[in-house]
Design an enzyme around this catalytic site. Structure first.
Site, mmCIF file in Angstrom:
data_model
loop_
_atom_site.group_PDB
_atom_site.id
_atom_site.type_symbol
_atom_site.label_atom_id
_atom_site.label_comp_id
_atom_site.label_asym_id
_atom_site.label_seq_id
_atom_site.Cartn_x
_atom_site.Cartn_y
_atom_site.Cartn_z
ATOM 1 N N ALA A 64 0.870 -1.070 0.042
ATOM 2 C CA ALA A 64 -0.057 -0.045 0.032
ATOM 3 C C ALA A 64 0.760 1.416 -0.048
ATOM 4 O O ALA A 64 2.004 1.161 0.468
ATOM 5 C CB ALA A 64 -0.875 -0.037 1.158
ATOM 6 N N GLY A 109 0.820 -5.106 1.184
ATOM 7 C CA GLY A 109 -0.382 -5.352 0.216
ATOM 8 C C GLY A 109 -0.050 -6.085 -1.073
ATOM 9 O O GLY A 109 -1.033 -6.672 -1.507
HETATM 10 N N1 DAK Z 1 4.439 3.165 -0.845
HETATM 11 C C1 DAK Z 1 5.040 4.564 -1.579
HETATM 12 N N2 DAK Z 1 5.969 4.335 -2.415
HETATM 13 C C2 DAK Z 1 6.569 3.475 -2.349
HETATM 14 C C3 DAK Z 1 6.430 2.456 -1.750
HETATM 15 C C4 DAK Z 1 5.249 2.027 -0.943
HETATM 16 N N3 DAK Z 1 4.991 1.248 -0.281
HETATM 17 N N4 DAK Z 1 7.509 1.438 -2.165
HETATM 18 C C5 DAK Z 1 8.286 2.095 -2.831
HETATM 19 N N5 DAK Z 1 7.773 3.403 -3.059
HETATM 20 C C6 DAK Z 1 8.590 4.565 -3.829
HETATM 21 C C7 DAK Z 1 9.771 5.065 -3.383
HETATM 22 O O1 DAK Z 1 9.301 6.087 -2.304
HETATM 23 C C8 DAK Z 1 10.561 5.705 -4.327
HETATM 24 O O2 DAK Z 1 9.876 6.689 -4.796
HETATM 25 P P1 DAK Z 1 10.554 8.083 -4.594
HETATM 26 O O3 DAK Z 1 10.659 8.383 -3.296
HETATM 27 O O4 DAK Z 1 11.906 7.891 -5.273
HETATM 28 O O5 DAK Z 1 9.576 9.063 -5.330
HETATM 29 C C9 DAK Z 1 10.181 4.554 -5.386
HETATM 30 O O6 DAK Z 1 9.066 3.768 -5.167
HETATM 31 C C10 DAK Z 1 11.204 3.479 -5.690
HETATM 32 O O7 DAK Z 1 11.725 2.883 -4.317
HETATM 33 P P2 DAK Z 1 12.976 2.891 -3.676
HETATM 34 O O8 DAK Z 1 13.982 4.149 -4.212
HETATM 35 O O9 DAK Z 1 12.846 2.953 -2.097
HETATM 36 O O10 DAK Z 1 13.428 1.535 -4.479
HETATM 37 P P3 DAK Z 1 14.385 0.572 -3.549
HETATM 38 O O11 DAK Z 1 15.088 -0.233 -4.707
HETATM 39 O O12 DAK Z 1 15.781 1.155 -2.940
HETATM 40 O O13 DAK Z 1 13.860 -0.242 -2.576
HETATM 41 C C11 DAK Z 1 11.964 -1.257 -1.589
HETATM 42 C C12 DAK Z 1 12.882 -1.072 -2.857
HETATM 43 C C13 DAK Z 1 10.713 -2.108 -2.071
HETATM 44 C C14 DAK Z 1 12.705 -2.415 -0.721
HETATM 45 C C15 DAK Z 1 11.615 0.171 -0.659
HETATM 46 O O14 DAK Z 1 10.996 0.724 -1.700
HETATM 47 C C16 DAK Z 1 10.616 -0.113 0.204
HETATM 48 O O15 DAK Z 1 11.058 -0.850 1.375
HETATM 49 N N6 DAK Z 1 9.257 0.115 0.209
HETATM 50 C C17 DAK Z 1 8.381 0.043 1.150
HETATM 51 C C18 DAK Z 1 7.901 -1.545 1.375
HETATM 52 C C19 DAK Z 1 6.916 -1.799 2.434
HETATM 53 O O16 DAK Z 1 7.034 -1.634 3.558
HETATM 54 N N7 DAK Z 1 5.487 -2.137 1.812
HETATM 55 C C20 DAK Z 1 4.677 -2.470 2.645
HETATM 56 C C21 DAK Z 1 3.620 -1.212 2.678
HETATM 57 S S1 DAK Z 1 2.626 -1.370 3.980
HETATM 58 C C22 DAK Z 1 -4.585 -0.852 6.047
HETATM 59 C C23 DAK Z 1 -4.458 -1.218 4.622
HETATM 60 C C24 DAK Z 1 -3.452 -1.657 4.004
HETATM 61 C C25 DAK Z 1 -2.367 -1.891 4.688
HETATM 62 C C26 DAK Z 1 -2.196 -1.608 6.014
HETATM 63 C C27 DAK Z 1 -3.277 -1.157 6.697
HETATM 64 N N8 DAK Z 1 -5.713 -0.432 6.739
HETATM 65 C C28 DAK Z 1 -6.355 0.765 6.009
HETATM 66 C C29 DAK Z 1 -5.820 -0.727 7.820
HETATM 67 C C30 DAK Z 1 -1.073 -2.270 3.832
HETATM 68 C C31 DAK Z 1 0.231 -1.657 4.281
HETATM 69 C C32 DAK Z 1 1.124 -1.910 3.384
HETATM 70 O O17 DAK Z 1 1.234 -2.645 2.356
#
Ligand code: DAK
Length: 256
Positions: A64, A109
């Site tokens: 997400a 997500g």
């Molecule tokens: N959200 C927004 N932007 C994201 C993103 C994300 N999840 N993942 C990557 N990006 C963006 C980065 O911000 C970056 O954009 P700029 O900042 O340059 O504009 C671009 O994608 C490239 O990412 P990186 O530069 O970080 O690329 P790397 O190769 O260095 O790293 C990575 C890749 C996947 C390891 C890293 O981007 C990362 O850790 N991303 C976050 C992964 C993560 O934590 N995902 C889980 C998200 S939490 C709910 C509903 C839904 C949910 C929860 C509650 N309710 C309403 C109750 C769900 C939650 C989730 O999914």
């Protein structure tokens, strides 16, 4: 601009989540567009299988959209969570099989979307995880429920409470994915599997999927009764008559 690409070919719809600049992270707009695309595919009587994948070679869905979530009130979060649930329920309840072709990061997500699909195929570079606790959150699109049902409670708790990532080989080992292949073989494999599915009796595939899905919420005795009824109902249908006749006549069946 559309965040979703749709390709329809030979009874198969391929839906590509197309926001590569954010590693296909899902905000409310992307969720809405994906919902519409899946709804169209599941309502199309011509379609017998659906493939969902991510644009680019790095990410299926990196989760997400964290930037969007950082601004959300409780009310907005509930709306976002509900939209995700509606989308994933739509995928899970699709009458025809939905194949996730996981081509890189499937975090938060992203893992949850794949869990709602019926078959998960992964590229060797696929990375799975439920890292929400690192953000002070929990999985909000069904991860606490579907992951435990697929890989067992212990592994699900390890992944969700630990917040770590697992690579494709570990995902295969714990039964999170069906197959792992080289990245260049991923879409061809998904197409091959979809092709195999659409050659079978369309109603039979749908009824089998329905029985498996319904059985998850029933006792074994109730599930077996459900199967018996569904099995009997297929007898005498044009599809069943063609399938059995083709066998006797030693020719491939013509179902579509
Ligand atoms: N959200 C927004 N932007 C994201 C993103 C994300 N999840 N993942 C990557 N990006 C963006 C980065 O911000 C970056 O954009 P700029 O900042 O340059 O504009 C671009 O994608 C490239 O990412 P990186 O530069 O970080 O690329 P790397 O190769 O260095 O790293 C990575 C890749 C996947 C390891 C890293 O981007 C990362 O850790 N991303 C976050 C992964 C993560 O934590 N995902 C889980 C998200 S939490 C709910 C509903 C839904 C949910 C929860 C509650 N309710 C309403 C109750 C769900 C939650 C989730 O999914």
């Amino acid at each position: 601009m559309s965040f979703i690409l749709i390709e329809k070919s030979n009874h198969v719809t391929t839906i590509t989540i197309n926001r590569p600049e954010a590693l296909n992270a899902m905000n409310l707009i992307v969720v809405g567009e994906l919902h519409k695309a899946v709804q169209t595919a599941v309502s199309d009587a011509e379609i017998g299988a659906i493939i969902i994948t991510g644009a680019g070679d790095k990410s299926f869905v990196a989760g997400a959209d964290i930037k969007a979530m950082s601004q959300m009130t409780k009310t907005a979060a509930r709306e976002f969570g509900r939209a995700g649930h509606d989308l994933l329920n739509l995928i899970e309840n699709s009458p025809n099989p939905v194949i996730a072709a996981i081509n890189g990061f499937a975090l938060g997500g992203g893992t949850e979307i794949s869990l709602a699909c019926h078959i998960r195929l992964a590229a060797e570079n696929a990375i799975f995880g439920q890292p929400e606790v690192k953000l002070g959150l929990i999985p909000g699109w069904g991860g606490t429920q579907r992951l435990a049902r697929l890989v067992g409670k212990g592994k699900a708790i390890e992944m969700i409470a630990g917040g770590g990532i697992i690579k494709s080989d570990e995902a295969l080992r714990i039964g999170l994915v069906n197959q792992v292949v080289e990245p260049s073989d991923l879409i061809p494999l998904a197409n091959k599997l979809a092709e195999k599915i659409i050659q079978n009796g369309p109603a039979a595939v749908r009824v089998a999927l329905d029985c498996i899905r319904r059985g998850q919420d029933l006792s074994l005795t109730e599930g077996l009764e459900y199967e018996l009824e569904a099995f009997s109902q297929l007898f005498g249908t044009a599809e069943m008559l063609e399938g059995t006749k083709a066998f006797v006549e030693k020719r491939p069946p013509k179902f579509r």
